[in-house]
Scaffold this active site. Structure first.
Site, PDB file in Angstrom:
ATOM      1  N   LYS A   1      -9.671   2.040  -3.137  1.00 32.44           N
ATOM      2  CA  LYS A   1     -10.162   1.516  -1.858  1.00 32.44           C
ATOM      3  C   LYS A   1     -11.538   2.096  -1.551  1.00 32.44           C
ATOM      4  O   LYS A   1     -11.738   3.318  -1.632  1.00 32.44           O
ATOM      5  CB  LYS A   1      -9.178   1.876  -0.742  1.00 32.44           C
ATOM      6  CG  LYS A   1      -9.541   1.304   0.624  1.00 32.44           C
ATOM      7  CD  LYS A   1      -8.495   1.681   1.661  1.00 32.44           C
ATOM      8  CE  LYS A   1      -8.842   1.090   3.020  1.00 32.44           C
ATOM      9  NZ  LYS A   1      -7.867   1.473   4.066  1.00 32.44           N
ATOM     10  N   GLU A  23       0.836  -1.211   0.000  1.00 30.89           N
ATOM     11  CA  GLU A  23       0.000   0.000   0.000  1.00 30.89           C
ATOM     12  C   GLU A  23       0.868   1.257   0.000  1.00 30.89           C
ATOM     13  O   GLU A  23       1.839   1.368   0.759  1.00 30.89           O
ATOM     14  CB  GLU A  23      -0.902  -0.026   1.234  1.00 30.89           C
ATOM     15  CG  GLU A  23      -1.788   1.192   1.402  1.00 30.89           C
ATOM     16  CD  GLU A  23      -2.547   1.190   2.721  1.00 30.89           C
ATOM     17  OE1 GLU A  23      -3.472   2.008   2.867  1.00 30.89           O
ATOM     18  OE2 GLU A  23      -2.201   0.384   3.608  1.00 30.89           O
ATOM     19  N   CYS A  59      -5.316  -2.556   2.936  1.00 34.72           N
ATOM     20  CA  CYS A  59      -5.229  -2.399   4.391  1.00 34.72           C
ATOM     21  C   CYS A  59      -6.369  -3.118   5.096  1.00 34.72           C
ATOM     22  O   CYS A  59      -6.555  -4.312   4.928  1.00 34.72           O
ATOM     23  CB  CYS A  59      -5.180  -0.919   4.751  1.00 34.72           C
ATOM     24  SG  CYS A  59      -4.691  -0.613   6.468  1.00 34.72           S
TER      25      CYS A  59
END
Length: 496
Positions: A319, A262, A373
């Site tokens: 995301k 990430e 994440c």
């Protein structure tokens, strides 16, 4: 009379002593989570908590005991929550103690409600098991959800954890709580002694290990190991990027896929042409999945991109399940005026959410479901795609979570997603732990925490689609609602 001794001992304690002991029981229950990984203590702590509930004499007493048990449990299991606030102490440090206290006490409201409801419905400890499982399911969904440290996760290394493929983590919560209830009342009936022994054995019995696959696609995981307080330092950003390039072009193995974690690309995607060209040269035609921030007008996205063999960016995933108070702040522009910002966001509103989950086509390796994440901690997010992926792909920056419990718990929960879906999981983490997980949740390869380098590993094959992957949480949720309605009906009938 011997059976009454514990009851008499408990009744002799003052109210404050009882409250402190209940908090302690919750703290003991949290020790089943990583890095302690002592699931038997989760059984012991929760069994003591259930026994405390059984000794309650008023609804208010049951409520406070549930709140105390939950506060102790969440304060220990979520102690890592202070770490993000210490990255920039001058800006966020003052919020660290408040974050732990408010998060632990806030999440304990779910447990307190279950204790209170079980007492009001005269449901006993078995009814409490049902209501507490329902409360944990609600915790995963309401206000965007926060199912971190569900009790079921302590079972990931046990044979019982494999049942997540059938009933999911929420179903495992119910099974665990029923086992705890049996332990809590084991002294009253022989059948509950037997059930308590079975529950203890099931928690401790490890998953059998199997031989590693000897052939299959090779995946390279890049771990630059950039500490969060240095990650965006202009003087050090080139150092971490060069680590990534060196890991990407390392020999002698030629992988089939390279994965950067990430936000590993140090510039926004909009201005990254030369940066991506360097990555493409280092990869020598091997596709690269990378984490990056990107702008779209005034919106900022936390994204994953695919660098194709010809050096072009062929796919982008944004995301969609953002971290409240981390990547965005509700009413962010207003709160920014008084110094409250998201941890990973540099301005008021922070990041924008993408449209939803989607698959990345990675050619011969198949299709991957990207999870950035903490998206991996939500079972419902993993199941929300219309077509089944070939594997799960997590890109994360666990430098935010410190070096003690957070990174290991994050990995623990990612492993449970593999069990639930019957899919292998690839995990590239900035500071670690980068790992490859097979469909039974077993680690087939890993790169330790706080280690710079790369990991080459074979991608395990997927198993047939699991029952849980087909059904999701709806059957269990509906069943818990029906049982609760029956308990309510029985309580009203008995009161009449």
């Amino acid at each position: 009379m011997a059976e009454q001794a514990p009851v008499r001992w408990w009744a002799a304690r003052s109210r404050w002593q009882q409250l402190a002991l209940t908090i302690l029981f919750g703290a003991i229950a949290a020790l089943g989570h990583a890095p302690f990984s002592l699931p038997i203590l989760t059984l012991v702590g929760l069994a003591l908590g259930f026994a405390v509930f059984a000794a309650s004499q008023t609804p208010a007493q049951a409520l406070w005991r549930g709140l105390a048990l939950g506060t102790g449990y969440f304060a220990v299991s979520l102690n890592w929550i202070v770490e993000p606030f210490l990255v920039d102490v001058a800006r966020h440090g003052w919020m660290a103690p408040f974050a732990l206290v408010f998060l632990a006490s806030g999440l304990s409201l779910f447990w307190g409600a279950a204790f209170w409801g079980a007492y009001r419905l005269r449901a006993g400890v078995l009814g409490l098991a049902v209501l507490l499982a329902g409360a944990e399911m609600l915790r995963a969904y309401v206000f965007t959800g926060f199912p971190w440290a569900m009790p079921a996760y302590v079972l990931v290394d046990s044979i019982t954890g494999q049942l997540a493929a059938v009933v999911g983590s929420h179903g495992l919560n119910l099974l665990l709580f029923c086992g705890v209830a049996a332990c809590a009342i084991a002294g009253r009936h022989k059948v509950f002694v037997a059930l308590g022994i079975v529950a203890t054995t099931a928690v401790l019995w490890p998953v059998p290990q199997s031989d590693l696959a000897l052939d299959g696609p090779v995946v390279r995981l890049v771990q630059p190991n950039a500490p969060q307080h240095q990650k965006w330092d202009p003087a050090l950003m080139p150092v971490f990027f060069q680590r990534g390039l060196a890991a990407t072009k390392a020999g002698p193995v030629r992988p089939d896929l390279i994965v950067w974690p990430e936000t590993a690309v140090p510039v926004a995607l909009n201005y990254a042409d030369s940066t991506l060209a360097a990555m493409s040269d280092a990869a020598s035609g091997v596709p690269v999945v990378f984490g990056v921030n990107r702008f779209d007008g005034e919106r900022i996205y936390n994204s994953a991109g695919v660098l194709a063999s010809d050096g072009s960016v062929s796919q982008i995933y944004d995301k969609h399940h953002l971290v409240p108070f981390g990547e965005y702040i509700p009413l962010g522009d207003m709160l920014a005026r008084i110094g409250i910002h998201g941890m990973a966001a540099r301005n008021g509103q922070g990041f924008s959410a993408g449209p939803g989950p989607e698959l990345l086509d990675l050619g011969a390796l198949g299709r991957a479901l990207p999870l950035i994440c903490y998206e991996v901690v939500f079972p419902q997010d993993v199941l929300s795609v219309s077509e089944r992926p070939d594997f799960l792909l997590q890109l994360t920056n666990d430098a935010w979570f410190g070096n003690f419990s957070g990174p290991y718990q994050h990995l623990q929960q990612a492993r449970m997603r593999a069990i639930e879906t019957g899919l292998p999981l690839i995990r590239a983490a900035n500071t670690g732990v980068s790992a490859v997980v097979d469909p039974k949740g077993r680690l087939t390869a890993q790169l330790p925490l706080n280690t710079a380098g790369h990991l080459d590993a074979i991608l395990p094959s997927a198993q047939p689609q699991t029952l849980y992957a087909r059904s999701g949480d709806l059957p269990l949720g509906g069943g818990l609602v029906m049982i609760t309605i029956l308990l309510l009906w029985r309580s009203r009938v008995n009161s009449d």
